[in-house]
Design a protein around this motif. Structure first.
Motif, mmCIF file in Angstrom:
data_model
loop_
_atom_site.group_PDB
_atom_site.id
_atom_site.type_symbol
_atom_site.label_atom_id
_atom_site.label_comp_id
_atom_site.label_asym_id
_atom_site.label_seq_id
_atom_site.Cartn_x
_atom_site.Cartn_y
_atom_site.Cartn_z
ATOM 1 N N ASN B 31 0.801 -1.227 0.000
ATOM 2 C CA ASN B 31 0.000 0.000 0.000
ATOM 3 C C ASN B 31 0.833 1.276 0.000
ATOM 4 O OD1 ASN B 31 0.995 0.139 2.594
ATOM 5 N ND2 ASN B 31 -0.941 -0.414 3.575
ATOM 6 N N SER B 52 -1.841 3.734 -1.419
ATOM 7 C CA SER B 52 -2.814 3.009 -2.227
ATOM 8 C C SER B 52 -4.193 3.654 -2.258
ATOM 9 C CB SER B 52 -2.940 1.569 -1.726
ATOM 10 O OG SER B 52 -3.353 1.559 -0.374
ATOM 11 N N LYS B 68 -4.230 0.057 -8.708
ATOM 12 C CA LYS B 68 -4.255 -1.054 -7.741
ATOM 13 C C LYS B 68 -4.800 -2.336 -8.343
ATOM 14 C CE LYS B 68 -5.701 -0.650 -3.633
ATOM 15 N NZ LYS B 68 -6.593 -0.339 -2.486
ATOM 16 N N LYS B 71 -2.142 -3.704 -10.346
ATOM 17 C CA LYS B 71 -0.924 -3.788 -9.541
ATOM 18 C C LYS B 71 0.268 -3.235 -10.303
ATOM 19 C CE LYS B 71 -1.681 -8.102 -8.219
ATOM 20 N NZ LYS B 71 -1.574 -9.401 -7.560
#
Lengths: 112, 113
Positions: B31, B52, B68, B71
């Motif tokens: 994060n 994040s 996110k 990724k």
């Protein structure tokens, strides 16, 4: 204020000898990290200290490596019976109340 | 454990052009994503970071974006200058009580005058 300092800046040692590397974190920083930077492996985490908590030693590559942090400030990384593959730059970083890590200049270790 | 891949390994641009460096990470629990600049023989210096809960962050000529779901996160440098020449490292951390960083292998950026 003063940043993270490390000593010595360079260390040449013979294979099989022990070495000690020192890190002085930024005053008041409770978190201290050791990383290793080598040509083939990039930057790798070694060990983490946070206050009085048990250190996270999960990155230490062998039992020849150990570290301690006295009084919550200065830290010493010790490598016993050095091998040629230990040659690298050893970097220390510290952080305070935030998450940002500030690095020292590193110690370049050469094992001959 | 976490694995961070960084591309490209080298990047050469003309002064004034933009540069983009991309990183992917494997652990969805990560994060915190900092970027470091390292000049030859010097210590890594934090230039920008993102958490994040944010998709993009900008600081003058430097910006970082985070996806996110996929990724991956990227560093964007606009209007590059010769002094931007350095090795850039991305990193990821799960945070909590331990912000140990997993680094990418680095990108050597050369800005040609």
């Amino acid at each position: 204020g003063a940043g993270v300092s490390q000593s010595p800046s360079n260390k040449v040692t013979e294979k099989g000898k022990d070495v000690e590397l020192r890190c002085d974190p930024i005053s008041g920083h409770t978190a201290l990290y050791w990383y290793r930077q080598s040509l083939g492996q990039g930057l790798e985490f070694l060990i983490y200290f946070q206050g009085n908590s048990a250190p996270d030693k999960s990155g230490l590559p062998s039992d020849r490596f150990s570290a301690e942090r006295t009084g919550g400030s200065v830290s010493t990384l010790t490598i016993q019976r050095t091998q040629q593959e230990d040659s690298a730059v050893y970097l220390c970083a510290s952080s305070g109340t935030g998450v940002e890590q500030y690095f020292g200049p590193g110690t370049r270790l050469t094992v001959t | 454990g976490e694995n961070v891949e960084q591309h490209p390994s080298t990047l050469s641009v003309q002064e004034g052009d933009s540069a983009v460096i991309k990183c992917t990470y494997s652990d969805s629990a990560s994060n915190y994503f900092p970027w470091y600049k390292q000049e030859l023989g010097k210590r890594p210096q934090l230039i920008i970071d993102i958490r994040s809960n944010v998709g993009e962050k900008k600081d003058q000529r430097i910006a970082v974006t985070l996806n996110k779901t996929a990724k991956h996160f990227s560093l964007h440098i606009t209007e590059t200058q010769p002094e931007d020449s350095a090795v850039y490292f991305c990193a990821a951390s799960k945070g909590g009580s331990n912000y140990k960083l997993t680094f990418g292998k680095g990108t050597l950026l050369t800005v040609n005058p």
